[in-house]
Design a protein around this motif. Structure first.
Motif, PDB file in Angstrom:
ATOM      1  N   VAL A 140       0.835  -1.195   0.000  1.00  0.00           N
ATOM      2  CA  VAL A 140       0.000   0.000   0.000  1.00  0.00           C
ATOM      3  C   VAL A 140       0.872   1.249   0.000  1.00  0.00           C
ATOM      4  O   VAL A 140       1.837   1.343   0.772  1.00  0.00           O
ATOM      5  CB  VAL A 140      -0.935   0.028   1.229  1.00  0.00           C
ATOM      6  CG1 VAL A 140      -1.757   1.324   1.268  1.00  0.00           C
ATOM      7  CG2 VAL A 140      -1.862  -1.183   1.227  1.00  0.00           C
ATOM      8  N   ILE A 141       0.544   2.206  -0.856  1.00  0.00           N
ATOM      9  CA  ILE A 141       1.200   3.513  -0.873  1.00  0.00           C
ATOM     10  C   ILE A 141       0.221   4.546  -0.329  1.00  0.00           C
ATOM     11  O   ILE A 141      -0.914   4.647  -0.810  1.00  0.00           O
ATOM     12  CB  ILE A 141       1.639   3.918  -2.288  1.00  0.00           C
ATOM     13  CG1 ILE A 141       2.535   2.855  -2.912  1.00  0.00           C
ATOM     14  CG2 ILE A 141       2.362   5.268  -2.261  1.00  0.00           C
ATOM     15  CD1 ILE A 141       2.862   3.103  -4.384  1.00  0.00           C
ATOM     16  N   LEU A 142       0.655   5.304   0.682  1.00  0.00           N
ATOM     17  CA  LEU A 142      -0.160   6.367   1.263  1.00  0.00           C
ATOM     18  C   LEU A 142       0.494   7.718   0.995  1.00  0.00           C
ATOM     19  O   LEU A 142       1.711   7.812   0.804  1.00  0.00           O
ATOM     20  CB  LEU A 142      -0.320   6.161   2.774  1.00  0.00           C
ATOM     21  CG  LEU A 142      -0.985   4.863   3.224  1.00  0.00           C
ATOM     22  CD1 LEU A 142      -0.978   4.774   4.754  1.00  0.00           C
ATOM     23  CD2 LEU A 142      -2.413   4.768   2.699  1.00  0.00           C
ATOM     24  N   LEU A 143      -0.304   8.761   1.018  1.00  0.00           N
ATOM     25  CA  LEU A 143       0.203  10.102   0.743  1.00  0.00           C
ATOM     26  C   LEU A 143       0.915  10.722   1.933  1.00  0.00           C
ATOM     27  O   LEU A 143       1.700  11.644   1.779  1.00  0.00           O
ATOM     28  CB  LEU A 143      -0.955  11.017   0.316  1.00  0.00           C
ATOM     29  CG  LEU A 143      -1.698  10.584  -0.951  1.00  0.00           C
ATOM     30  CD1 LEU A 143      -2.874  11.512  -1.205  1.00  0.00           C
ATOM     31  CD2 LEU A 143      -0.764  10.587  -2.143  1.00  0.00           C
ATOM     32  N   SER A 144       0.615  10.222   3.137  1.00  0.00           N
ATOM     33  CA  SER A 144       1.204  10.784   4.344  1.00  0.00           C
ATOM     34  C   SER A 144       1.189   9.736   5.449  1.00  0.00           C
ATOM     35  O   SER A 144       0.296   8.879   5.501  1.00  0.00           O
ATOM     36  CB  SER A 144       0.423  12.026   4.794  1.00  0.00           C
ATOM     37  OG  SER A 144       0.824  12.466   6.075  1.00  0.00           O
ATOM     38  N   GLU A 145       2.161   9.826   6.338  1.00  0.00           N
ATOM     39  CA  GLU A 145       2.178   8.949   7.509  1.00  0.00           C
ATOM     40  C   GLU A 145       0.922   9.132   8.339  1.00  0.00           C
ATOM     41  O   GLU A 145       0.442   8.190   8.986  1.00  0.00           O
ATOM     42  CB  GLU A 145       3.423   9.256   8.356  1.00  0.00           C
ATOM     43  CG  GLU A 145       3.648   8.287   9.497  1.00  0.00           C
ATOM     44  CD  GLU A 145       4.029   6.889   9.036  1.00  0.00           C
ATOM     45  OE1 GLU A 145       3.506   5.916   9.620  1.00  0.00           O
ATOM     46  OE2 GLU A 145       4.844   6.775   8.104  1.00  0.00           O
ATOM     47  N   CYS A 146       0.366  10.344   8.317  1.00  0.00           N
ATOM     48  CA  CYS A 146      -0.851  10.639   9.082  1.00  0.00           C
ATOM     49  C   CYS A 146      -2.029   9.760   8.672  1.00  0.00           C
ATOM     50  O   CYS A 146      -2.990   9.608   9.433  1.00  0.00           O
ATOM     51  CB  CYS A 146      -1.263  12.107   8.903  1.00  0.00           C
ATOM     52  SG  CYS A 146       0.046  13.304   9.172  1.00  0.00           S
ATOM     53  N   LEU A 147      -1.986   9.211   7.471  1.00  0.00           N
ATOM     54  CA  LEU A 147      -3.112   8.451   6.937  1.00  0.00           C
ATOM     55  C   LEU A 147      -3.034   6.950   7.243  1.00  0.00           C
ATOM     56  O   LEU A 147      -3.934   6.202   6.866  1.00  0.00           O
ATOM     57  CB  LEU A 147      -3.209   8.666   5.421  1.00  0.00           C
ATOM     58  CG  LEU A 147      -3.500  10.115   4.996  1.00  0.00           C
ATOM     59  CD1 LEU A 147      -3.267  10.289   3.506  1.00  0.00           C
ATOM     60  CD2 LEU A 147      -4.936  10.493   5.362  1.00  0.00           C
ATOM     61  N   TYR A 148      -1.967   6.520   7.918  1.00  0.00           N
ATOM     62  CA  TYR A 148      -1.833   5.087   8.199  1.00  0.00           C
ATOM     63  C   TYR A 148      -2.957   4.571   9.093  1.00  0.00           C
ATOM     64  O   TYR A 148      -3.404   3.431   8.938  1.00  0.00           O
ATOM     65  CB  TYR A 148      -0.478   4.782   8.831  1.00  0.00           C
ATOM     66  CG  TYR A 148      -0.320   3.324   9.204  1.00  0.00           C
ATOM     67  CD1 TYR A 148      -0.433   2.320   8.246  1.00  0.00           C
ATOM     68  CD2 TYR A 148      -0.092   2.937  10.524  1.00  0.00           C
ATOM     69  CE1 TYR A 148      -0.305   0.983   8.588  1.00  0.00           C
ATOM     70  CE2 TYR A 148       0.034   1.594  10.876  1.00  0.00           C
ATOM     71  CZ  TYR A 148      -0.079   0.627   9.896  1.00  0.00           C
ATOM     72  OH  TYR A 148       0.023  -0.697  10.229  1.00  0.00           O
ATOM     73  N   ASP A 149      -3.430   5.401  10.017  1.00  0.00           N
ATOM     74  CA  ASP A 149      -4.511   4.970  10.913  1.00  0.00           C
ATOM     75  C   ASP A 149      -5.733   4.491  10.143  1.00  0.00           C
ATOM     76  O   ASP A 149      -6.506   3.665  10.644  1.00  0.00           O
ATOM     77  CB  ASP A 149      -4.918   6.116  11.846  1.00  0.00           C
ATOM     78  CG  ASP A 149      -3.926   6.303  12.990  1.00  0.00           C
ATOM     79  OD1 ASP A 149      -3.070   5.429  13.171  1.00  0.00           O
ATOM     80  OD2 ASP A 149      -4.021   7.325  13.689  1.00  0.00           O
ATOM     81  N   ASP A 150      -5.912   5.001   8.921  1.00  0.00           N
ATOM     82  CA  ASP A 150      -7.093   4.633   8.142  1.00  0.00           C
ATOM     83  C   ASP A 150      -7.060   3.170   7.707  1.00  0.00           C
ATOM     84  O   ASP A 150      -8.118   2.565   7.491  1.00  0.00           O
ATOM     85  CB  ASP A 150      -7.204   5.551   6.915  1.00  0.00           C
ATOM     86  CG  ASP A 150      -8.583   5.492   6.270  1.00  0.00           C
ATOM     87  OD1 ASP A 150      -9.587   5.616   6.999  1.00  0.00           O
ATOM     88  OD2 ASP A 150      -8.654   5.313   5.034  1.00  0.00           O
TER      89      ASP A 150
END
Length: 372
Positions: A140-150
């Protein structure tokens, strides 16, 4: 031989953040140089208003898409398939089918999220069951570390890459400032800029409420609203909200602007304000544009925005829906031109280090090489 990658991603039209990034990937000479690239457009919507709607035409287009993907996989035999899925709702169910078909065809899959919403659906038994299957054995590629919780309920941190978006660099000095105010710098009325469509969830009304507070405090400013009309709020409705707050002499709506017309507003602004609480907000490209133009940014903690704005360094992060705190932060910038300049320069430095298109392309190449 170069590794073969099949990119199944959104590309314009319609134009939105994920589609723009898809176009950047498609146009990237660096990615083409490193990989044998093949592309399929995942979009079934014809325009922005068509997004999220269900109909026989879109269902027919979806079955055509599945057939095309199956044919391309068998013909190309890619070592990796890159997909930009939706996180929830009906669009997720469509993308679930795509990813499951790719797995059955023996493909290694990496998904790149430009949206969020898994946590809002993960407690529903049906969605929970689908998510467990969807995220199994993929990266998975996320735009920000902040979005990992999702996604952390389903994805180990070791299987996640972070790749913030980037935008093309622009030569700010080449732009001619819009003739908003011909006064000398010390007498110039500061210009605030809001750049987005007129959606309540983008913070339009919250910002107007904060501007009323600032006017009552005696602050001098002009706030330029640039963006398209929507079903929620057209130009007449917006002007009515302005009039209700007595801001007719301080707020100007300019409509939708593109290209150099839009750049002129960014170049002439002193502060960028984006008090969004849009449920699908992840990594707003408008903030990158503002930082590129050396503007201090005032926004919220929605989505991946805390990964873009450094609190008290490149701007301020305020609680969602809170016009009073928003007004206080804007006031601190209105009253201190040195602070505006310092934050603007820090924002530009961060943009050049992390958010240029070149940085994005290099980071994407590194991630894809790891996944192949």
């Amino acid at each position: 031989m170069k590794p073969k990658i099949l990119f199944i991603m959104h590309m314009p039209p319609p134009v939105h953040g994920a589609a723009m990034v898809g176009q950047y990937i498609y146009d990237s000479k660096l990615i083409k140089r490193e990989f044998d690239c093949h592309y399929i457009n995942l979009t079934t919507a014809k325009n922005l208003q068509d997004i999220g709607k269900v109909g026989m035409r879109k269902l027919f287009d979806f079955f055509k898409l599945l057939k095309k993907i199956r044919h391309e996989v068998k013909a190309v035999k890619p070592q990796l398939v890159y997909v930009t899925p939706n996180a929830c709702g009906g669009a997720f169910y469509k993308d679930f089918v795509v990813v499951q078909m790719l797995k059955r065809l023996g493909c290694q899959v990496v998904v790149h999220y430009h949206n969020k919403g898994v946590t809002t659906h993960q407690d529903k038994w049906f969605d929970d069951a689908l998510y467990k299957r969807f995220f199994k054995d993929i990266k998975v590629i996320l735009l920000s570390e902040c979005l990992y919780d999702d996604v952390k309920k389903y994805v180990k941190r070791d299987d996640v890459f972070v790749c913030g978006n980037g935008i093309p660099s622009a030569s700010i000095e080449s732009f001619v400032s819009a003739p908003f105010d011909a006064a000398s710098p010390e007498d110039k009325i500061p210009h605030l800029l809001f750049l987005s469509n007129l959606l309540i969830s983008k913070g339009v009304v919250v910002l107007l409420d904060s501007l009323k507070v600032l006017k009552e405090k005696g602050c001098r400013f002009i706030c330029d609203f640039v963006g398209g009309e929507t079903v929620e709020m057209d130009a007449a409705m917006f002007q009515n909200e302005v009039t209700k707050r007595g801001l007719e002499d301080m707020v100007v709506y300019h409509g939708r602007k593109y290209g150099k017309d839009k750049e002129a507003f960014l170049n002439a602004a002193d502060i960028f304000v984006f008090p969004t609480f849009y449920h699908n907000e992840c990594f707003p490209l408008v903030l990158l544009e503002a930082m590129q133009h050396r503007l201090p940014c005032v926004s919220t903690t929605e989505g991946g925005i805390p990964g873009i704005i450094d609190e008290d360094k490149t701007g301020f992060l305020v609680p969602k829906y809170n016009a009073a705190i928003l007004a206080n932060k804007i006031e601190s910038l209105l009253s201190d031109s040195a602070l505006r300049q310092r934050m603007g320069e820090a924002g530009r430095e961060k943009f050049e280090k992390e958010f240029t298109l070149e940085v994005f392309e290099k980071r994407m190449v590194e991630i894809l090489k790891t996944c192949v």
